[in-house]
Design a protein around this motif. Sequence first.
Motif, short mmCIF file in Angstrom:
data_model
loop_
_atom_site.label_atom_id
_atom_site.label_comp_id
_atom_site.label_asym_id
_atom_site.label_seq_id
_atom_site.Cartn_x
_atom_site.Cartn_y
_atom_site.Cartn_z
N THR A 70 -4.49 7.21 -1.00
CA THR A 70 -4.09 5.86 -0.63
C THR A 70 -4.12 5.01 -1.89
OG1 THR A 70 -5.00 6.15 1.57
CG2 THR A 70 -4.62 3.90 0.85
N TRP A 78 -2.59 -2.49 11.15
CA TRP A 78 -3.38 -1.27 11.28
C TRP A 78 -4.25 -1.29 12.53
CZ3 TRP A 78 -0.37 1.12 8.49
CH2 TRP A 78 -0.11 0.87 7.16
N THR A 113 0.92 10.86 12.31
CA THR A 113 0.41 11.15 10.96
C THR A 113 -0.42 12.43 10.96
OG1 THR A 113 0.45 8.84 10.29
CG2 THR A 113 -1.11 10.27 9.13
N ILE A 136 0.85 -1.18 0.00
CA ILE A 136 0.00 0.00 0.00
C ILE A 136 0.89 1.24 0.00
CG2 ILE A 136 -0.25 -0.01 2.52
CD1 ILE A 136 -3.19 0.93 1.99
N PHE A 178 1.02 5.58 0.19
CA PHE A 178 0.34 6.80 0.64
C PHE A 178 1.07 7.98 0.02
CE2 PHE A 178 -0.28 3.68 4.02
CZ PHE A 178 -1.66 3.69 4.14
#
Length: 118
Positions: free
Chosen positions: A102, A79, A91, A4, A6
Amino acid sequence: MHTIGFLFSRHPDMSLDEFHRHYRDVHGPIARQLPGLIEYRQHPVRETGVGDVHSHSGCGFDALSIFVFESAEAAEAAWNSPQNGPVQEDTVKMINLDTMITLPIVLRPVLTALEVPR
């Protein structure tokens, strides 16, 4: 593998220099503590210059983070882990969440450093 990305800009209260230092020295060490994380790469955006084809200065983003887990289940567990609490707290301090994108991605190596003829 479950990967993933970001893509994001810094929090409006941070200068670019503050952001780069914080991303490297604070956020990186916190994020790397996520359980099940097998790779984490930070890609801060630099100024465009010679060799940057199809690039436009001032893209509006400051960095791309790539997280790699063994599986979707491992990512979900990370997560939802207690170690993610500090990651999320930090964050909010450093990222403009209104502009974050994302990207659920697949890593597809086409050429690696080991394959480059010398």
